[in-house]
Design an enzyme around this catalytic site. Structure first.
Site, short mmCIF file in Angstrom:
data_model
loop_
_atom_site.label_atom_id
_atom_site.label_comp_id
_atom_site.label_asym_id
_atom_site.label_seq_id
_atom_site.Cartn_x
_atom_site.Cartn_y
_atom_site.Cartn_z
N TYR A 142 74.02 45.61 129.76
CA TYR A 142 74.07 45.35 128.32
C TYR A 142 75.41 45.78 127.71
CZ TYR A 142 69.24 44.06 127.16
OH TYR A 142 68.04 43.41 127.00
N LYS A 192 66.83 48.07 142.02
CA LYS A 192 67.05 47.00 142.99
C LYS A 192 68.02 47.54 144.05
CE LYS A 192 66.55 42.69 144.41
NZ LYS A 192 65.28 42.18 144.97
N ASP A 224 61.55 43.44 141.64
CA ASP A 224 60.77 42.22 141.86
C ASP A 224 59.32 42.56 142.25
OD1 ASP A 224 61.82 43.29 144.19
OD2 ASP A 224 62.22 41.36 145.16
N ASP A 248 63.87 45.92 129.77
CA ASP A 248 63.69 44.85 128.78
C ASP A 248 62.68 43.84 129.30
OD1 ASP A 248 64.24 43.19 126.51
OD2 ASP A 248 65.52 41.96 127.79
N ASP A 252 58.31 43.39 128.24
CA ASP A 252 57.69 42.16 127.72
C ASP A 252 56.52 41.74 128.62
OD1 ASP A 252 59.53 41.88 125.61
OD2 ASP A 252 59.65 39.71 125.88
C1 IPM Z 1 64.26 44.29 122.94
C2 IPM Z 1 64.95 43.01 122.60
C3 IPM Z 1 66.45 43.26 122.49
C4 IPM Z 1 66.94 43.74 123.83
C5 IPM Z 1 67.27 42.07 121.99
C6 IPM Z 1 66.74 41.50 120.69
C7 IPM Z 1 68.73 42.42 121.85
O1 IPM Z 1 64.65 42.03 123.54
O2 IPM Z 1 64.37 45.26 122.15
O3 IPM Z 1 63.60 44.34 123.97
O4 IPM Z 1 67.29 42.94 124.70
O5 IPM Z 1 67.00 44.96 124.03
MG MG Z 2 63.19 42.61 124.95
#
Ligand code: IPM
Ligand code: MG
Length: 361
Positions: A142, A192, A224, A248, A252
């Site tokens: 990042y 990884k 993975d 990240d 999700d």
């Molecule tokens: C998160 C989001 C952010 C990230 C984006 C919006 C920059 O996906 O907080 O998980 O990638 O960290």
């Molecule tokens: Mg995210």
């Protein structure tokens, strides 16, 4: 009475709708527990760009730095998608994380008993899952340099750099071990290391830090495989420790165990008092102004704020219980609707949760 200053950064899209509800609930809690919360709003993301031509104005950053904690909604809207990378709303989020040195991102993924059946996974797989993902937040690909897009050998070439200093790995590892000590004392570090040098260093340093925490069991897993195991058998995990990009993605994925992105809160912590609390979902601009988004992730982020910034464990529990009672009583926003439940709007859900807090006053 103690007064705490909270920088309130609603952001874009449905950010204002969800933070309004969190503020409503936090105010009820502050009345109940006799402390004062002073919310100071400021612009961040696309709305800040519209006014100041930058998504993270100096004034917002200064307010956030000076505050006792930051409560954030979400940033981003399609209408900013064509802006240059440097002024896109997402840049503000990365900027504020970096400037406030919020290296430790705590993303709990817990499955509520009331909601096990809304998960797209089988109930017996997700029931009683309770995972804490600890994501490093200010390093990795990042923020690594060099990065860019240029022309090389006659064609376009894009690149980023996945990198970590050992000090960055060490400090997030300490955070994870301390959190694990208060939970089930199990950490799975995700990397990884079979392919990436940066991951081999990650594994080496995490292992080294683990020697200081004899009571915590440490295992390692390739990312993975971790992505697969999260779906196959999520209950095997207690704390997952990982880098910025893997965290990240995995967070999700983990949100689907609970059934909706609209349920998961997060805390981003530093070594100092600076801390920021936000739902893990985005700004959902298509739902803006419709009073349909789920405010629970932001309300629970408010609960985390009380716990992690002000050590108010009882008030934290109170909010969590108020949310659970709302679910138990059958109230649902659109994203978590089930047969036989009552659909409520964003602000009604906030009112119900606030009412539950005041109930046992
Ligand atoms: C998160 C989001 C952010 C990230 C984006 C919006 C920059 O996906 O907080 O998980 O990638 O960290
Ligand atoms: Mg995210």
């Amino acid at each position: 009475m103690t007064t705490y200053n909270i920088a309130l950064l609603a952001g874009d899209g449905t950010g204002k709708e969800v933070t309004d509800e969190a503020v409503k609930v936090l105010k009820a809690v502050s009345n109940k527990y006799s402390f004062d919360l002073n919310f100071e709003p400021a612009l961040i993301g696309g709305c800040a760009y519209d006014k100041y031509k930058t998504p993270l104005p100096e004034s917002t950053l200064n307010l956030a730095k000076a505050a006792d904690a930051v409560l954030l909604g979400a940033v981003g809207d399609w209408k900013y998608d064509t802006l240059p990378a440097e002024v896109r709303p997402e840049k503000a989020l990365l900027g504020i994380r970096k400037e406030l040195k919020l290296f430790a991102n705590l993303r709990p993924a817990a499955v509520y008993p009331e909601l096990t059946s809304i998960s797209p996974l089988k109930e017996n797989v997700v029931a009683n899952t309770d995972i804490m993902i600890i994501r490093e937040l200010t390093g990795d690909v990042y923020f690594g340099t060099p990065k860019g897009i240029e022309v090389k050998n006659g064609e376009k070439y894009g690149y980023n750099n996945m990198c970590y200093f050992e000090s960055e790995i060490r400090r997030i590892a300490h955070t994870a071990f301390k959190v694990a000590l208060k939970r089930n004392k199990k950490i799975c570090s995700v990397d990884k290391a079979n392919v990436l040098d940066v991951s081999r260093l990650w594994r080496e340093i995490v292992t080294e830090v683990s020697k200081e925490y004899k009571d915590v069991e440490l295992t390692h897993m390739y990312v993975d495989n971790a992505a697969m195991q999260l779906i196959r058998n999520p209950k095997q995990f207690d704390v997952i420790l990982t880098g910025n990009i893997f965290g990240d993605i995995l967070s999700d994925e983990a949100s689907m165990l609970s059934g909706s992105l609209g349920l998961l809160p997060s805390a981003s912590l530093s070594d100092a008092k600076n801390a920021m609390y936000e739902p893990i979902h985005g700004s959902a601009p298509d739902l803006k102004g419709k009073n349909t988004v789920n405010p629970i992730a932001t309300i629970l982020s408010g609960a985390m704020l009380l716990k992690y910034s002000f050590n108010m464990n009882e008030a934290h529990e109170d909010i969590v219980n108020a949310v659970r009672k709302a679910l138990k009583d059958g109230y649902r926003t659109q994203d978590i609707k089930q047969e036989g439940t009552q659909i409520t709007g964003t602000s009604q859900m906030g009112d119900i949760i606030k009412g539950n807090i005041e109930l046992n006053n």
